[in-house]
Write a protein that holds these residues in place. Structure first.
Motif, PDB file in Angstrom:
ATOM      1  N   UNK A  31      29.694  36.929 -49.922  1.00 36.47           N
ATOM      2  CA  UNK A  31      30.109  35.592 -50.338  1.00 36.47           C
ATOM      3  C   UNK A  31      30.367  35.559 -51.848  1.00 36.47           C
ATOM      4  N   UNK A  32      29.472  36.158 -52.620  1.00 42.54           N
ATOM      5  CA  UNK A  32      29.620  36.159 -54.074  1.00 42.54           C
ATOM      6  C   UNK A  32      30.756  37.065 -54.542  1.00 42.54           C
ATOM      7  N   UNK A  33      30.965  38.166 -53.851  1.00 44.83           N
ATOM      8  CA  UNK A  33      32.107  39.030 -54.180  1.00 44.83           C
ATOM      9  C   UNK A  33      33.405  38.246 -54.013  1.00 44.83           C
ATOM     10  N   UNK A  34      33.511  37.513 -52.912  1.00 44.35           N
ATOM     11  CA  UNK A  34      34.713  36.717 -52.661  1.00 44.35           C
ATOM     12  C   UNK A  34      34.877  35.627 -53.716  1.00 44.35           C
ATOM     13  N   UNK A  35      33.789  34.967 -54.071  1.00 44.14           N
ATOM     14  CA  UNK A  35      33.852  33.932 -55.101  1.00 44.14           C
ATOM     15  C   UNK A  35      34.359  34.522 -56.420  1.00 44.14           C
ATOM     16  N   UNK A  36      33.886  35.714 -56.749  1.00 45.27           N
ATOM     17  CA  UNK A  36      34.349  36.385 -57.960  1.00 45.27           C
ATOM     18  C   UNK A  36      35.838  36.690 -57.915  1.00 45.27           C
ATOM     19  N   UNK A  37      36.319  37.106 -56.756  1.00 43.17           N
ATOM     20  CA  UNK A  37      37.752  37.380 -56.605  1.00 43.17           C
ATOM     21  C   UNK A  37      38.576  36.120 -56.864  1.00 43.17           C
ATOM     22  N   UNK A  38      38.116  34.993 -56.335  1.00 40.79           N
ATOM     23  CA  UNK A  38      38.832  33.735 -56.563  1.00 40.79           C
ATOM     24  C   UNK A  38      38.741  33.317 -58.022  1.00 40.79           C
ATOM     25  N   UNK A  39      37.575  33.485 -58.635  1.00 42.72           N
ATOM     26  CA  UNK A  39      37.406  33.037 -60.021  1.00 42.72           C
ATOM     27  C   UNK A  39      38.250  33.860 -60.994  1.00 42.72           C
TER      28      UNK A  39
END
Length: 76
Positions: A31-39
């Motif tokens: 979940x956090x990896x994906x959030x980082x990709x979006x950010x």
């Protein structure tokens, strides 16, 4: 029968249910990896969804049920 989806980050199978608190992700890490990709703007929405046919009826019902609960625990 529960809906099974692939984790967007690692592609492992995830059951779309209350027992999967990070759904559609398999874990908080994914979940956090994906959030980082979006950010970092590595992910983008390339085109608008053109029809409801892009979603299965089960998925729509699951999303509506989650929204009806009005729980905002995505980042917990």
């Amino acid at each position: 029968m529960p809906t099974i989806v692939n984790c967007p980050t690692c592609k492992s199978k995830v059951e779309w249910s209350e027992q999967s608190p990070h759904r559609p992700f398999c874990s908080k890490r994914c979940q956090l990896i994906d959030l980082g990709e979006w950010s970092f703007e590595n992910n983008r929405i390339s085109a608008p969804i053109t029809s409801a046919e892009d979603f299965s009826q089960d998925m729509i019902e699951d999303i509506e049920a989650m929204m009806a609960k009005n729980e905002d625990d995505f980042f917990k």
